[in-house]
Write an enzyme that holds these catalytic residues in place. Structure first.
Site, PDB file in Angstrom:
ATOM      1  N   ASP A  63     -51.866  38.813 -58.656  1.00  0.00           N
ATOM      2  CA  ASP A  63     -50.627  39.595 -58.713  1.00  0.00           C
ATOM      3  C   ASP A  63     -51.037  41.032 -58.425  1.00  0.00           C
ATOM      4  O   ASP A  63     -51.840  41.612 -59.156  1.00  0.00           O
ATOM      5  CB  ASP A  63     -50.031  39.454 -60.123  1.00  0.00           C
ATOM      6  CG  ASP A  63     -48.760  40.265 -60.298  1.00  0.00           C
ATOM      7  OD1 ASP A  63     -48.524  41.229 -59.521  1.00  0.00           O
ATOM      8  OD2 ASP A  63     -47.999  39.958 -61.233  1.00  0.00           O
ATOM      9  N   SER A 140     -43.352  48.238 -42.169  1.00  0.00           N
ATOM     10  CA  SER A 140     -41.967  47.918 -41.849  1.00  0.00           C
ATOM     11  C   SER A 140     -41.354  49.068 -41.060  1.00  0.00           C
ATOM     12  O   SER A 140     -41.719  50.232 -41.283  1.00  0.00           O
ATOM     13  CB  SER A 140     -41.197  47.729 -43.156  1.00  0.00           C
ATOM     14  OG  SER A 140     -39.818  47.628 -42.906  1.00  0.00           O
ATOM     15  N   TYR A 153     -36.659  50.851 -51.210  1.00  0.00           N
ATOM     16  CA  TYR A 153     -37.551  50.051 -50.360  1.00  0.00           C
ATOM     17  C   TYR A 153     -38.175  50.954 -49.293  1.00  0.00           C
ATOM     18  O   TYR A 153     -39.388  50.940 -49.084  1.00  0.00           O
ATOM     19  CB  TYR A 153     -36.770  48.906 -49.706  1.00  0.00           C
ATOM     20  CG  TYR A 153     -37.606  48.086 -48.727  1.00  0.00           C
ATOM     21  CD1 TYR A 153     -38.608  47.233 -49.186  1.00  0.00           C
ATOM     22  CD2 TYR A 153     -37.411  48.201 -47.355  1.00  0.00           C
ATOM     23  CE1 TYR A 153     -39.381  46.499 -48.305  1.00  0.00           C
ATOM     24  CE2 TYR A 153     -38.186  47.462 -46.454  1.00  0.00           C
ATOM     25  CZ  TYR A 153     -39.169  46.610 -46.935  1.00  0.00           C
ATOM     26  OH  TYR A 153     -39.946  45.895 -46.054  1.00  0.00           O
ATOM     27  N   LYS A 157     -42.075  52.019 -48.476  1.00  0.00           N
ATOM     28  CA  LYS A 157     -42.748  51.754 -47.202  1.00  0.00           C
ATOM     29  C   LYS A 157     -43.139  53.054 -46.483  1.00  0.00           C
ATOM     30  O   LYS A 157     -44.160  53.084 -45.792  1.00  0.00           O
ATOM     31  CB  LYS A 157     -41.862  50.869 -46.309  1.00  0.00           C
ATOM     32  CG  LYS A 157     -41.685  49.457 -46.855  1.00  0.00           C
ATOM     33  CD  LYS A 157     -43.009  48.660 -46.827  1.00  0.00           C
ATOM     34  CE  LYS A 157     -42.846  47.216 -47.222  1.00  0.00           C
ATOM     35  NZ  LYS A 157     -44.108  46.464 -47.243  1.00  0.00           N
TER      36      LYS A 157
HETATM   37  P1  NAD Z   1     -41.731  36.854 -48.250  1.00  0.00           P
HETATM   38  O1  NAD Z   1     -40.799  37.184 -49.363  1.00  0.00           O
HETATM   39  O2  NAD Z   1     -41.713  35.486 -47.692  1.00  0.00           O
HETATM   40  O3  NAD Z   1     -43.240  37.190 -48.634  1.00  0.00           O
HETATM   41  C1  NAD Z   1     -43.601  38.195 -49.540  1.00  0.00           C
HETATM   42  C2  NAD Z   1     -44.681  37.639 -50.419  1.00  0.00           C
HETATM   43  O4  NAD Z   1     -45.121  38.638 -51.347  1.00  0.00           O
HETATM   44  C3  NAD Z   1     -44.178  36.455 -51.222  1.00  0.00           C
HETATM   45  O5  NAD Z   1     -45.069  35.381 -51.056  1.00  0.00           O
HETATM   46  C4  NAD Z   1     -44.162  36.964 -52.641  1.00  0.00           C
HETATM   47  O6  NAD Z   1     -44.429  35.976 -53.586  1.00  0.00           O
HETATM   48  C5  NAD Z   1     -45.285  37.992 -52.582  1.00  0.00           C
HETATM   49  N1  NAD Z   1     -45.269  38.905 -53.714  1.00  0.00           N
HETATM   50  C6  NAD Z   1     -44.201  39.553 -54.254  1.00  0.00           C
HETATM   51  N2  NAD Z   1     -44.598  40.247 -55.327  1.00  0.00           N
HETATM   52  C7  NAD Z   1     -45.935  40.035 -55.481  1.00  0.00           C
HETATM   53  C8  NAD Z   1     -46.906  40.471 -56.403  1.00  0.00           C
HETATM   54  N3  NAD Z   1     -46.592  41.267 -57.431  1.00  0.00           N
HETATM   55  N4  NAD Z   1     -48.196  40.066 -56.229  1.00  0.00           N
HETATM   56  C9  NAD Z   1     -48.529  39.261 -55.215  1.00  0.00           C
HETATM   57  N5  NAD Z   1     -47.648  38.802 -54.313  1.00  0.00           N
HETATM   58  C10 NAD Z   1     -46.357  39.189 -54.454  1.00  0.00           C
HETATM   59  O7  NAD Z   1     -41.405  37.904 -47.112  1.00  0.00           O
HETATM   60  P2  NAD Z   1     -42.271  38.432 -45.860  1.00  0.00           P
HETATM   61  O8  NAD Z   1     -41.278  38.848 -44.865  1.00  0.00           O
HETATM   62  O9  NAD Z   1     -43.312  37.474 -45.476  1.00  0.00           O
HETATM   63  O10 NAD Z   1     -42.929  39.743 -46.481  1.00  0.00           O
HETATM   64  C11 NAD Z   1     -44.261  40.121 -46.260  1.00  0.00           C
HETATM   65  C12 NAD Z   1     -44.325  41.618 -46.015  1.00  0.00           C
HETATM   66  O11 NAD Z   1     -43.619  41.906 -44.812  1.00  0.00           O
HETATM   67  C13 NAD Z   1     -43.679  42.474 -47.106  1.00  0.00           C
HETATM   68  O12 NAD Z   1     -44.540  43.552 -47.397  1.00  0.00           O
HETATM   69  C14 NAD Z   1     -42.414  42.982 -46.451  1.00  0.00           C
HETATM   70  O13 NAD Z   1     -42.016  44.232 -46.953  1.00  0.00           O
HETATM   71  C15 NAD Z   1     -42.849  43.057 -45.003  1.00  0.00           C
HETATM   72  N6  NAD Z   1     -41.745  43.078 -44.038  1.00  0.00           N
HETATM   73  C16 NAD Z   1     -40.888  42.018 -43.942  1.00  0.00           C
HETATM   74  C17 NAD Z   1     -39.836  42.074 -43.041  1.00  0.00           C
HETATM   75  C18 NAD Z   1     -38.852  40.942 -42.903  1.00  0.00           C
HETATM   76  O14 NAD Z   1     -37.811  41.129 -42.275  1.00  0.00           O
HETATM   77  N7  NAD Z   1     -39.129  39.766 -43.403  1.00  0.00           N
HETATM   78  C19 NAD Z   1     -39.653  43.209 -42.249  1.00  0.00           C
HETATM   79  C20 NAD Z   1     -40.551  44.261 -42.350  1.00  0.00           C
HETATM   80  C21 NAD Z   1     -41.598  44.183 -43.259  1.00  0.00           C
END
Ligand code: NAD
Length: 290
Positions: A63, A140, A153, A157
């Site tokens: 975590d 992001s 958020y 970022k």
């Molecule tokens: P997702 O929700 O599928 O994955 C995020 C992961 O982070 C999950 O597996 C979640 O369990 C984990 N997580 C959350 N809190 C945590 C903690 N305290 N310790 C460890 N793990 C933790 O979504 P995603 O899109 O795969 O997100 C991954 C990254 O991409 C994030 O940083 C997100 O901000 C970034 N992002 C996503 C998007 C989008 O549109 N999906 C766009 C830009 C950036």
């Protein structure tokens, strides 16, 4: 020798896809430590690798908000080093700012900002001692320009950008490359996992009607963007691979392949007013123009 990779947030989305791709690399180039906050969620990752790749994949609990869990993972890495650290864990928070509780805002900053920073902190001394390393961070476009109803958020970022850029300058002297993989919308569980104020929520009763109607428009915009323009995690993984394989990686990678127009506008119109107006028009459409 295999390259040792540690990835955070591997139970879903980008982290999961990247872990699967690297662990199943045909050349067996990587040893992947796929970490996740909750090991009960490891089945999805195990399903994706179909029980194979036991020699290239280890799944560990971590975590990013829990320093001890980070240190425990560090102690369990057999190779006693990480060559490629991928800070990917992150969560979203969406809704009118006036209804966000201090606790929920704190939680987002804890995960996205301090979680990323303290993960890097834990592995930095070893990387410096090795005189080489890669730190890759899932960034992001919300870290490059503001998005209404995503203030906290975006703050988290944007902050990551500052932390990474600062580190990159110093780490040049240690042969450690820092790269941000800047994603637009990606088809993942992100929208499901984010903390979102729903239109029917009681908390919205205290919010003025103009904000509510703008929030409704924002949610529609967001829905259509994710439906029409979202990338798949495989697209993001390709960009990650480019960065990982490059002998001299860039500081920023844009997963769409080009610098997004609004990001470009921030550079060409540094006073910011055009960029803010353009974002408003993009999201709320021309009717709102005054
Ligand atoms: P997702 O929700 O599928 O994955 C995020 C992961 O982070 C999950 O597996 C979640 O369990 C984990 N997580 C959350 N809190 C945590 C903690 N305290 N310790 C460890 N793990 C933790 O979504 P995603 O899109 O795969 O997100 C991954 C990254 O991409 C994030 O940083 C997100 O901000 C970034 N992002 C996503 C998007 C989008 O549109 N999906 C766009 C830009 C950036």
């Amino acid at each position: 020798d295999k390259k040792v990779v540690l990835i955070t947030g591997c139970s879903s989305g980008i982290g999961l896809s990247l872990a699967v791709r690297l662990a199943s690399d045909p050349g067996k180039t990587y040893k992947v430590y796929a970490t996740m906050r909750n090991l009960d969620k490891k089945e999805r990752l195990l399903d994706c690798v179909k029980g194979l790749h036991k020699d290239t994949l280890d799944i560990l609990q971590m975590d990013v908000t829990d320093r001890q869990s980070i240190l425990d993972v560090r102690d369990r890495i057999a190779e006693k080093r990480v060559d490629i650290l991928v800070c990917n864990a992150g969560v979203g928070l969406m809704g009118p700012l006036e209804v966000q509780s201090l606790d929920s805002m704190r939680q987002i900053l804890e995960v996205n900002l301090l979680g990323t920073i303290q993960t890097i902190q834990a592995f930095l001394p070893e990387m410096k001692a090795q005189g080489q390393g890669r730190i890759l961070v899932t960034g992001s476009t919300g870290g490059l320009h503001g998005l209404p109803f995503n203030e906290v958020y975006c703050a988290s970022k944007f902050a990551i950008e500052g932390a990474c850029e600062s580190l990159a300058v110093l780490l040049l002297h240690f042969n450690i490359h820092v790269s941000l993989i800047e994603c637009g919308p990606v088809n993942t569980d992100f929208l499901v996992n984010l903390q979102k104020v729903e239109l029917g929520d009681l908390s919205l009763q205290q919010v003025d009607t103009q904000t509510l109607s703008l929030y409704e428009k924002f949610l529609q915009h967001c829905g259509s963007i994710f439906q029409n323009a979202a990338q798949d995690t495989e697209d993001i993984v390709k960009v990650y691979l480019d960065a990982i394989k490059s002998p001299s990686p860039a500081f920023r990678y844009f997963t769409g392949g080009v610098v997004p127009p609004l990001t470009q506008m921030k550079i060409t119109e540094p006073d910011g007013s055009q960029c803010i107006r353009a974002m408003s028009e993009l999201i709320f459409s021309v009717e709102e123009k005054q």
